[in-house]
Scaffold this motif. Structure first.
Motif, PDB file in Angstrom:
ATOM      1  N   LYS A 193      52.925  76.080  56.275  1.00 31.93           N
ATOM      2  CA  LYS A 193      52.656  74.378  56.444  1.00 31.93           C
ATOM      3  C   LYS A 193      54.201  74.778  57.261  1.00 31.93           C
ATOM      4  CE  LYS A 193      50.249  73.072  52.203  1.00 31.93           C
ATOM      5  NZ  LYS A 193      50.564  72.633  51.258  1.00 31.93           N
ATOM      6  N   GLU A 194      55.106  74.490  57.140  1.00 29.90           N
ATOM      7  CA  GLU A 194      56.169  73.719  57.837  1.00 29.90           C
ATOM      8  C   GLU A 194      56.440  74.435  59.550  1.00 29.90           C
ATOM      9  OE1 GLU A 194      59.751  76.159  56.171  1.00 29.90           O
ATOM     10  OE2 GLU A 194      59.201  75.543  54.481  1.00 29.90           O
ATOM     11  N   LYS A 195      55.898  75.207  59.664  1.00 25.90           N
ATOM     12  CA  LYS A 195      55.832  76.364  60.592  1.00 25.90           C
ATOM     13  C   LYS A 195      54.684  75.089  61.456  1.00 25.90           C
ATOM     14  CE  LYS A 195      58.977  79.145  59.153  1.00 25.90           C
ATOM     15  NZ  LYS A 195      60.162  78.560  60.014  1.00 25.90           N
ATOM     16  N   ILE A 196      53.244  75.219  61.074  1.00 29.66           N
ATOM     17  CA  ILE A 196      52.271  74.462  61.615  1.00 29.66           C
ATOM     18  C   ILE A 196      52.950  72.826  62.258  1.00 29.66           C
ATOM     19  CG2 ILE A 196      50.695  72.754  61.504  1.00 29.66           C
ATOM     20  CD1 ILE A 196      48.878  75.497  60.072  1.00 29.66           C
ATOM     21  N   HIS A 197      54.117  72.241  61.089  1.00 34.00           N
ATOM     22  CA  HIS A 197      54.847  71.279  61.202  1.00 34.00           C
ATOM     23  C   HIS A 197      55.593  71.076  62.551  1.00 34.00           C
ATOM     24  CE1 HIS A 197      55.981  66.971  60.138  1.00 34.00           C
ATOM     25  NE2 HIS A 197      57.194  67.570  60.724  1.00 34.00           N
ATOM     26  N   LEU A 198      56.709  72.223  62.344  1.00 33.45           N
ATOM     27  CA  LEU A 198      57.565  72.639  63.681  1.00 33.45           C
ATOM     28  C   LEU A 198      56.254  72.742  64.839  1.00 33.45           C
ATOM     29  CD1 LEU A 198      60.924  73.379  64.125  1.00 33.45           C
ATOM     30  CD2 LEU A 198      59.288  75.824  63.609  1.00 33.45           C
ATOM     31  N   GLN A 222      53.780  71.494  65.906  1.00 29.18           N
ATOM     32  CA  GLN A 222      52.768  70.329  66.246  1.00 29.18           C
ATOM     33  C   GLN A 222      53.551  69.090  66.521  1.00 29.18           C
ATOM     34  OE1 GLN A 222      49.768  70.092  63.184  1.00 29.18           O
ATOM     35  NE2 GLN A 222      48.108  71.052  64.950  1.00 29.18           N
ATOM     36  N   SER A 223      55.335  69.285  65.798  1.00 32.05           N
ATOM     37  CA  SER A 223      56.563  68.631  66.426  1.00 32.05           C
ATOM     38  C   SER A 223      57.240  68.723  67.761  1.00 32.05           C
ATOM     39  CB  SER A 223      57.281  67.664  65.090  1.00 32.05           C
ATOM     40  OG  SER A 223      58.120  69.045  65.028  1.00 32.05           O
ATOM     41  N   TYR A 278      44.422  78.820  62.319  1.00 28.98           N
ATOM     42  CA  TYR A 278      44.900  77.511  62.208  1.00 28.98           C
ATOM     43  C   TYR A 278      43.778  76.712  64.223  1.00 28.98           C
ATOM     44  CZ  TYR A 278      46.861  72.749  61.908  1.00 28.98           C
ATOM     45  OH  TYR A 278      47.201  71.159  61.697  1.00 28.98           O
TER      46      TYR A 278
END
Ligand SMILES: *Cc1c(COP(=O)(O)O)cnc(C)c1O
Length: 480
Positions: free
Chosen positions: A471-476, A478-479, A412
């Protein structure tokens, strides 16, 4: 003395449980195993615990025994919980393991009957079964009838056997080592490097042939290097190619390499520990073409046939070469070979007494036939391609080459920040989550994630779950 013998006999008889005791033990063991299998699709692929199984050390080996219930508890808590769960379909790291149930039944019988599979005279049926399985493997890869091999404990020993056979068949003497050349790529498995050292060949010259953008050996450069080495007075003797590398699942151009190997009188050893069984799938026959021309070939049933660990295999095109390297009795005449019905595994492998590995492979193949294995393998290939297609569609993901087999490489690239660190954190987050297990590697100096499918329990739902978790972990991440 008689008194003492009888006294000892009484204690020793505990090694022979009664029918009732056997039934009671078996019931508990089977219940424990069944519970595990019943829940296998829901339990995590990876569990990180504080104690890391240390509890097993708190229960030392003592003079007297313990109750089975407490022992099952110990196993459950310390062995079957912490770390990686190779029986899980969520295991998508390294090269995933298997553990089909039918093999456990084969192992159970093998342990009870304890047939001697090392020597034909002692266990003729057991030896015939092993050889029949190796003949079947020879047949599916397209080896000639002259081929023979061993069921080994795994791919590492199988690689060692192939490399030792190559060393002897090429008549390499210690005085030649430092001018003898082995050709391979930087993507060969570490067990190959180790086998070269164990075989005493660490003084040989290792030529790492450059790879193309798919991490496959460049056959043109291989040929050029061999010719140059010959001109310089070196002794090229061995090519080690991969039928599915562990890192990227790449298959070297085996046909072209085999051609070059023959023209130059080299020994071609193909490491197919991970990939060789894909030969069962019609489409993959094409990419694996040339494998049948190898002088020695490694294939791991504990990878490609989903067996529990402890099942590798090596095939050697001319089994006499195996005999020359591994014969057990020095006074054994080679002519006697022909007179014998079957060679003894002890005469064509480093082992003498060994686990009767045949039964854990034969029983599943006979019980369910080849079709489900073939289907499962093709399913894995398609799951890898599906994952590749899906992950490519998601913004921010960079994919490696289209998978030759069932390994996908990707990473990613965040809009801002360090991609290396991000992927490192991403794989850590996925591991911490534990529902699936992914591993990483370094490719072209870049931290890269892998999606490796080979568990018979990995299906479409696991694949979709993996994408969702990523997807969940990328979101996590990046937040934060
Ligand atoms: C796994 C693997 C090996 C080593 O086999 P073990 O069974 O782990 O000893 C060798 N080569 C390749 C390509 C592998 O994937």
């Amino acid at each position: 003395m008689i008194e003492r013998i009888k006294f000892l006999q009484n204690i020793a008889l505990q090694l022979e449980p009664s029918s009732e005791t056997r039934a009671a033990l078996l019931e508990k063991i089977v219940r424990y195993a069944d519970e595990f299998i019943e829940n296998i699709y829901d339990i995590p692929a990876y569990v990180s615990t504080e104690d890391k199984g240390r509890g097993i050390l708190d229960s030392p080996i003592t003079e007297n025994g313990a109750e089975i219930d407490s022992l099952i508890d110990l196993i459950q808590h310390n062995i079957d919980r912490p770390g990686l769960n190779p029986a899980s379909g969520g295991h998508l790291g390294y090269i995933p393991g298997g553990g089909i149930y039918f093999s456990a039944l084969g192992d159970y019988l093998a342990a009870i009957f304890n047939r001697y599979a090392g020597i034909y005279f002692a266990g003729p049926g057991a030896v015939r079964m092993e050889h029949m399985l190796l003949d079947w493997m020879s047949e599916i890869v397209g080896f000639p009838k002259t081929a023979g091999g061993n069921l080994t404990s795994g791919g590492s020993i199988a690689n060692l056997i192939g490399i030792v056979a190559a060393r002897d068949a090429q008549n390499l003497k210690a005085k030649d080592f430092d001018r003898s050349v082995i050709y391979l790529t930087a993507q060969v498995h570490h067990s190959v490097d180790k086998a070269i050292r164990i075989a005493g060949l660490k003084e040989c010259i290792l030529r790492y042939i450059p790879m193309d953008s798919n991490y496959r050996m460049d056959a043109t450069l291989l040929e050029r290097q061999i010719i140059a080495d010959k001109k310089s007075g070196f002794n090229p003797f061995l090519i080690i190619a991969s039928a599915g590398t562990t890192d990227t699942g790449s298959v070297d151009p085996l046909s072209a390499i085999a051609q070059i190997s023959k023209q130059n009188n080299l020994w071609l050893h193909v490491d197919g520990a991970y990939g060789a069984f894909f030969v069962l799938c019609k489409d993959e026959k094409k990419i694996l073409r040339g494998m049948e021309e190898a002088d020695s070939l490694v294939m791991d049933p504990h990878k490609g046939l989903f067996l529990p660990y402890g099942s590798g295999a090596v095939l050697v095109r001319d089994k006499k070469k195996l005999f020359d390297s591994f014969r057990y009795q020095a006074n054994y005449m080679q002519d006697a070979l022909k007179a014998q019905d079957e060679l003894s595994p002890a005469d064509i492998s480093p082992e003498l007494t060994k686990h009767f590995r045949g039964l854990r492979l034969w029983l599943p193949l006979k019980l369910v036939g080849v079709a489900p294995f073939r289907a499962a393998l093709e399913e894995k290939l398609l799951l890898a391609r599906y994952f590749y297609d899906e992950i490519k569609k998601i913004e921010g993901f960079e994919v490696g080459p289209f998978p030759d087999l069932s390994v996908v490489t990707y990473r990613y690239v965040p809009k801002k920040g360090d991609a290396e660190k991000f992927n490192e954190m991403l794989v850590k987050e996925v591991q911490k989550d534990g529902r699936v297990f992914l591993s990483s590697t370094m490719l072209d100096g870049k931290f890269t994630l892998r999606f490796a499918v080979l568990s018979f329990r990995t299906h479409l739902d696991t694949t979709n779950l993996t994408i969702q978790i990523l997807k969940e972990k990328i979101h996590l991440l990046q937040s934060h």
